[in-house]
Design a protein around this motif. Sequence first.
Motif, PDB file in Angstrom:
ATOM      1  N   MET A 162      -7.696   1.372   0.789  1.00 53.60           N
ATOM      2  CA  MET A 162      -6.959   0.537   1.741  1.00 53.60           C
ATOM      3  C   MET A 162      -6.546   1.443   2.895  1.00 53.60           C
ATOM      4  O   MET A 162      -5.785   2.394   2.697  1.00 53.60           O
ATOM      5  CB  MET A 162      -5.727  -0.084   1.093  1.00 53.60           C
ATOM      6  N   THR A 184      -8.218  -8.120  -4.533  1.00 62.52           N
ATOM      7  CA  THR A 184      -8.573  -9.130  -3.532  1.00 62.52           C
ATOM      8  C   THR A 184      -9.499 -10.185  -4.120  1.00 62.52           C
ATOM      9  O   THR A 184     -10.248  -9.920  -5.056  1.00 62.52           O
ATOM     10  CB  THR A 184      -9.270  -8.500  -2.311  1.00 62.52           C
ATOM     11  N   THR A 241       0.837  -1.202   0.000  1.00 57.03           N
ATOM     12  CA  THR A 241       0.000   0.000   0.000  1.00 57.03           C
ATOM     13  C   THR A 241       0.867   1.245   0.000  1.00 57.03           C
ATOM     14  O   THR A 241       0.622   2.188  -0.758  1.00 57.03           O
ATOM     15  CB  THR A 241      -0.943   0.000   1.219  1.00 57.03           C
ATOM     16  N   THR A 281     -13.895  -1.598  -0.087  1.00 56.79           N
ATOM     17  CA  THR A 281     -13.989  -1.413  -1.535  1.00 56.79           C
ATOM     18  C   THR A 281     -15.353  -1.816  -2.061  1.00 56.79           C
ATOM     19  O   THR A 281     -16.107  -2.521  -1.416  1.00 56.79           O
ATOM     20  CB  THR A 281     -12.841  -2.179  -2.240  1.00 56.79           C
ATOM     21  N   TYR A 319      -4.480  -3.249   8.800  1.00 56.05           N
ATOM     22  CA  TYR A 319      -5.025  -2.725   7.549  1.00 56.05           C
ATOM     23  C   TYR A 319      -6.526  -2.967   7.540  1.00 56.05           C
ATOM     24  O   TYR A 319      -7.058  -3.735   8.339  1.00 56.05           O
ATOM     25  CB  TYR A 319      -4.393  -3.434   6.338  1.00 56.05           C
ATOM     26  N   VAL A 355      -9.367  -3.314   4.174  1.00 56.58           N
ATOM     27  CA  VAL A 355      -9.876  -3.137   2.817  1.00 56.58           C
ATOM     28  C   VAL A 355     -11.289  -2.591   2.934  1.00 56.58           C
ATOM     29  O   VAL A 355     -12.088  -3.070   3.738  1.00 56.58           O
ATOM     30  CB  VAL A 355      -9.899  -4.491   2.069  1.00 56.58           C
ATOM     31  N   VAL A 415      -8.837  -3.065  -5.200  1.00 60.70           N
ATOM     32  CA  VAL A 415      -9.048  -2.362  -3.935  1.00 60.70           C
ATOM     33  C   VAL A 415      -9.067  -0.867  -4.212  1.00 60.70           C
ATOM     34  O   VAL A 415      -8.099  -0.301  -4.701  1.00 60.70           O
ATOM     35  CB  VAL A 415      -7.947  -2.716  -2.912  1.00 60.70           C
ATOM     36  N   VAL A 455      -5.194 -11.393  -0.646  1.00 59.32           N
ATOM     37  CA  VAL A 455      -4.805 -10.078  -1.157  1.00 59.32           C
ATOM     38  C   VAL A 455      -3.607 -10.259  -2.089  1.00 59.32           C
ATOM     39  O   VAL A 455      -2.624 -10.903  -1.725  1.00 59.32           O
ATOM     40  CB  VAL A 455      -4.450  -9.118   0.003  1.00 59.32           C
TER      41      VAL A 455
END
Length: 147
Positions: free
Chosen positions: A61, A39, A31, A74, A70, A72, A58, A141
Amino acid sequence: MQDYWGGPLFDVQEASQVRILDSNAAIIEATQKCFPIVTHTEIWDTNTHQRAIIECPVKTMNIDENAGIYQVDTGIVLFPDLSKRYDRQIEMFNLAYVAFNASHFADFVIERPTAIIKNGVEVTQVYHYSEIRSLEAKNTVFCIDEL
């Protein structure tokens, strides 16, 4: 058609190296380096014996380097209702956002008719991302290291 739009805006390139990000540290590093991230979220229903893999780029993030975490967040993705079989498969899909921060579950925020209440009375309904469903899932991922 190409003349109408003025030609291609960018060249599509094939990735030379795709890798699985198998730790929070790897996800955070990819990232930070602004690598494209994709993903796979696999969900299933043990009663109907149906499975689906939702694959998507994604869009957002969230990372916290200090805590090593982290998330995700999305969408919009097509969320399949695997709880029953449909004669017309298109009817199994709803629009949703997907969020996760671990490999074993995902939260889906699903678009549904949602009541608008004024003074305790429903005055209308609108489509809104209002249903939250947490499911056991297998999240993978990926990132593209080089183009």
